[in-house]
Design a protein around this motif. Structure first.
Motif, PDB file in Angstrom:
ATOM      1  N   SER A   1      -0.026  -2.148  -1.030  1.00  7.61           N
ATOM      2  CA  SER A   1       1.078  -1.781   1.094  1.00  7.61           C
ATOM      3  C   SER A   1      -0.462  -2.654   1.762  1.00  7.61           C
ATOM      4  CB  SER A   1       0.962  -0.152   0.460  1.00  7.61           C
ATOM      5  OG  SER A   1      -0.240   0.435   0.529  1.00  7.61           O
ATOM      6  N   GLY A   2      -0.268  -2.388   3.121  1.00  5.69           N
ATOM      7  CA  GLY A   2      -0.855  -2.341   4.099  1.00  5.69           C
ATOM      8  C   GLY A   2      -1.553  -1.459   4.160  1.00  5.69           C
ATOM      9  N   TRP A   3      -3.080  -1.514   4.803  1.00  4.95           N
ATOM     10  CA  TRP A   3      -3.307  -0.294   5.247  1.00  4.95           C
ATOM     11  C   TRP A   3      -2.883   1.172   6.245  1.00  4.95           C
ATOM     12  CZ3 TRP A   3      -8.266   1.412   2.986  1.00  4.95           C
ATOM     13  CH2 TRP A   3      -9.236   1.045   2.670  1.00  4.95           C
ATOM     14  N   HIS A   4      -2.650   2.232   6.280  1.00  6.44           N
ATOM     15  CA  HIS A   4      -1.882   2.896   7.169  1.00  6.44           C
ATOM     16  C   HIS A   4      -2.505   4.963   6.753  1.00  6.44           C
ATOM     17  CE1 HIS A   4      -0.016   3.532   3.090  1.00  6.44           C
ATOM     18  NE2 HIS A   4       0.172   4.394   3.615  1.00  6.44           N
ATOM     19  N   CYS A   5      -1.960   5.443   7.233  1.00 10.96           N
ATOM     20  CA  CYS A   5      -1.931   6.750   6.655  1.00 10.96           C
ATOM     21  C   CYS A   5      -0.960   7.572   7.301  1.00 10.96           C
ATOM     22  CB  CYS A   5      -3.252   7.627   8.251  1.00 10.96           C
ATOM     23  SG  CYS A   5      -2.754   7.993   9.730  1.00 10.96           S
ATOM     24  N   ASP A   6      -0.329   8.378   6.076  1.00 10.60           N
ATOM     25  CA  ASP A   6       0.683   8.660   5.424  1.00 10.60           C
ATOM     26  C   ASP A   6       1.193   9.833   6.848  1.00 10.60           C
ATOM     27  OD1 ASP A   6       0.681   7.925   3.691  1.00 10.60           O
ATOM     28  OD2 ASP A   6       0.450   9.645   2.626  1.00 10.60           O
ATOM     29  N   LEU A   7       0.857   9.844   8.359  1.00  5.15           N
ATOM     30  CA  LEU A   7       0.955  11.528   8.431  1.00  5.15           C
ATOM     31  C   LEU A   7       1.084  10.843  10.726  1.00  5.15           C
ATOM     32  CD1 LEU A   7      -0.382  14.137   7.291  1.00  5.15           C
ATOM     33  CD2 LEU A   7       1.729  13.222   6.933  1.00  5.15           C
TER      34      LEU A   7
ATOM     35  N   LEU B   1      -5.813   1.711  -5.706  1.00  4.89           N
ATOM     36  CA  LEU B   1      -5.562   2.993  -4.087  1.00  4.89           C
ATOM     37  C   LEU B   1      -7.160   2.827  -3.882  1.00  4.89           C
ATOM     38  CD1 LEU B   1      -4.372   5.070  -2.312  1.00  4.89           C
ATOM     39  CD2 LEU B   1      -5.791   6.201  -3.648  1.00  4.89           C
ATOM     40  N   ALA B   2      -7.294   2.669  -2.674  1.00  8.28           N
ATOM     41  CA  ALA B   2      -8.770   2.128  -1.895  1.00  8.28           C
ATOM     42  C   ALA B   2      -8.511   3.104  -0.648  1.00  8.28           C
ATOM     43  CB  ALA B   2      -8.245   0.743  -1.208  1.00  8.28           C
ATOM     44  N   VAL B   3      -9.179   3.841   0.065  1.00  7.26           N
ATOM     45  CA  VAL B   3      -9.441   4.787   1.440  1.00  7.26           C
ATOM     46  C   VAL B   3     -11.223   4.094   1.080  1.00  7.26           C
ATOM     47  CG1 VAL B   3      -8.589   6.348  -0.359  1.00  7.26           C
ATOM     48  CG2 VAL B   3     -10.788   6.071  -0.347  1.00  7.26           C
ATOM     49  N   VAL B   4     -10.568   4.925   2.852  1.00 11.13           N
ATOM     50  CA  VAL B   4     -12.092   4.774   3.766  1.00 11.13           C
ATOM     51  C   VAL B   4     -12.472   6.279   4.091  1.00 11.13           C
ATOM     52  CG1 VAL B   4     -13.080   4.631   6.217  1.00 11.13           C
ATOM     53  CG2 VAL B   4     -11.048   2.865   4.936  1.00 11.13           C
ATOM     54  N   PRO B   5     -13.459   6.179   2.874  1.00 13.18           N
ATOM     55  CA  PRO B   5     -14.136   7.453   3.042  1.00 13.18           C
ATOM     56  C   PRO B   5     -14.332   8.302   4.100  1.00 13.18           C
ATOM     57  CG  PRO B   5     -14.842   6.628   1.180  1.00 13.18           C
ATOM     58  CD  PRO B   5     -13.977   5.607   2.556  1.00 13.18           C
TER      59      PRO B   5
ATOM     60  N   ILE C   1      -7.255  -6.120  10.145  1.00 15.78           N
ATOM     61  CA  ILE C   1      -7.865  -7.964   9.833  1.00 15.78           C
ATOM     62  C   ILE C   1      -5.942  -8.344   8.620  1.00 15.78           C
ATOM     63  CG2 ILE C   1      -9.515  -6.161   8.925  1.00 15.78           C
ATOM     64  CD1 ILE C   1      -7.851  -4.324   6.920  1.00 15.78           C
ATOM     65  N   ALA C   2      -6.348  -9.307   8.166  1.00 11.58           N
ATOM     66  CA  ALA C   2      -5.814 -10.160   7.374  1.00 11.58           C
ATOM     67  C   ALA C   2      -5.610  -9.693   5.593  1.00 11.58           C
ATOM     68  CB  ALA C   2      -6.105 -11.462   7.128  1.00 11.58           C
ATOM     69  N   ARG C   3      -6.428  -9.594   5.456  1.00  8.90           N
ATOM     70  CA  ARG C   3      -6.549  -9.009   3.568  1.00  8.90           C
ATOM     71  C   ARG C   3      -7.452  -7.635   3.098  1.00  8.90           C
ATOM     72  NH1 ARG C   3     -10.732 -12.146   0.910  1.00  8.90           N
ATOM     73  NH2 ARG C   3     -12.069 -11.442   2.074  1.00  8.90           N
ATOM     74  N   HIS C   4      -6.888  -7.128   2.002  1.00  5.12           N
ATOM     75  CA  HIS C   4      -7.499  -5.420   1.958  1.00  5.12           C
ATOM     76  C   HIS C   4      -8.420  -5.040   2.119  1.00  5.12           C
ATOM     77  CE1 HIS C   4      -2.956  -5.005  -0.093  1.00  5.12           C
ATOM     78  NE2 HIS C   4      -3.143  -4.936   1.534  1.00  5.12           N
TER      79      HIS C   4
ATOM     80  N   TRP D   1      -6.560   7.006   5.627  1.00  2.00           N
ATOM     81  CA  TRP D   1      -6.833   5.839   5.936  1.00  2.00           C
ATOM     82  C   TRP D   1      -6.593   5.065   4.302  1.00  2.00           C
ATOM     83  CZ3 TRP D   1      -9.134   2.614  10.326  1.00  2.00           C
ATOM     84  CH2 TRP D   1      -8.779   3.042  11.073  1.00  2.00           C
ATOM     85  N   HIS D   2      -5.692   4.703   3.879  1.00  2.00           N
ATOM     86  CA  HIS D   2      -5.695   3.488   2.160  1.00  2.00           C
ATOM     87  C   HIS D   2      -4.781   2.749   2.328  1.00  2.00           C
ATOM     88  CE1 HIS D   2      -2.253   7.113   3.302  1.00  2.00           C
ATOM     89  NE2 HIS D   2      -1.573   6.386   1.947  1.00  2.00           N
ATOM     90  N   ALA D   3      -4.447   1.717   1.632  1.00  2.00           N
ATOM     91  CA  ALA D   3      -3.868   0.800   1.164  1.00  2.00           C
ATOM     92  C   ALA D   3      -4.068   0.872  -0.516  1.00  2.00           C
ATOM     93  CB  ALA D   3      -4.242  -0.378   2.153  1.00  2.00           C
ATOM     94  N   ARG D   4      -3.133   0.168  -1.661  1.00  2.00           N
ATOM     95  CA  ARG D   4      -2.393  -0.392  -2.389  1.00  2.00           C
ATOM     96  C   ARG D   4      -2.974  -1.711  -2.380  1.00  2.00           C
ATOM     97  NH1 ARG D   4       2.181   0.423  -3.869  1.00  2.00           N
ATOM     98  NH2 ARG D   4       2.901  -1.357  -3.169  1.00  2.00           N
TER      99      ARG D   4
END
Ligand SMILES: O=C(O)CCC(=O)C(=O)O
Length: 241
Positions: free
Chosen positions: A92-98, A129-133, A147-150, A174-177
């Protein structure tokens, strides 16, 4: 980790990793229940198919942290299971759920948190799962980089997991799979916790009598499943000490 330490870590980085939250016979039993539900294509209805999963809702490995983060008025929004097959380019692309919520200042708020419990290893080239701390503190509307790639996301942290690990993550982080480029299917339980005055995805009648009975027998499960308590308003619901 004490609940206070967990809360501090969550406040500072927007997520918490619980290594080995499930282990041994308990992990094996949960894995078995998961496989059975998956075979029956019932990962979306785990609690009815395998009432064993009820014990995970307030499990001592992570619930004290959830309680410290969300507060005494905590409620479950949902619990579901998911499988990402091996060699599947379905990240999944980078996003935040809210990002579409209104009337809440998200960098200051703990409105929703998500728990992921991993039932199979997720290797470096797996569907991590990846996050931006720290991104849970970004101002609302802060633009996600184009950005083009996770892996191009600056400052991201990829969460390589072992079976039995769990991660609690702020819904505003911010997170992505990542794509699954490994030979291993990813198997995960995902749940979300909110406040009692919000909307859960469940009604008591959604559950079979055996599950309803177990929910109704426990003060904390009644609250976690959004069951009304006569004479107590939605604002006033609290867990037992
Ligand atoms: O499956 C994952 O690791 C991330 C899921 C996700 O992006 C989400 O829950 O919003």
């Amino acid at each position: 980790m004490t609940p206070e330490q967990a809360r501090n870590q969550y406040d500072a980085q927007g997520f918490i990793h619980f290594p080995g939250a499930l282990a041994g016979a308990e992990l094996a039993e949960i894995q078995e229940c998961f496989e059975r539900a998956a075979k029956e294509k019932a990962l979306g209805d785990l609690l009815n198919r395998e009432p064993r999963f009820l014990s995970l809702i307030d499990h001592p490995a992570w619930f004290p942290a959830i309680r410290a983060v969300v507060g005494e008025d905590v409620m479950l929004r949902y619990l579901t299971g998911g499988i990402i097959p091996a060699r599947a380019e379905i990240g999944s692309g980078w996003h935040c759920d809210l990002s579409t919520i209104r009337a809440i200042n998200l960098p200051e708020s703990i409105i929703m948190t998500k728990l992921f419990v991993y039932l199979a290893d997720v290797p470096e080239d797996g569907a991590c799962l990846a996050v931006v701390p720290g991104s849970h503190r970004y101002q609302m509307g802060h633009p996600l980089p184009d950005i083009a790639r996770h892996e191009d996301m600056p400052h991201h942290r990829k969460l390589v997991m072992k079976a039995g690990d769990a991660v609690l993550m702020s819904g505003y982080t911010w997170h992505a799979r990542f794509h699954n480029r490994s030979d291993h299917a990813r198997k995960v339980l995902e749940s979300s916790y909110i406040h009692f005055w919000m909307k859960t995805q469940y009604e008591l009648n959604d559950f079979k009598p055996e599950v309803q009975e177990r929910i109704l027998a426990s003060h904390n499960l009644r609250q976690l499943f959004g069951v009304q308590e006569p004479g107590v308003s939605d604002w006033e619901r609290r867990l037992l000490p």
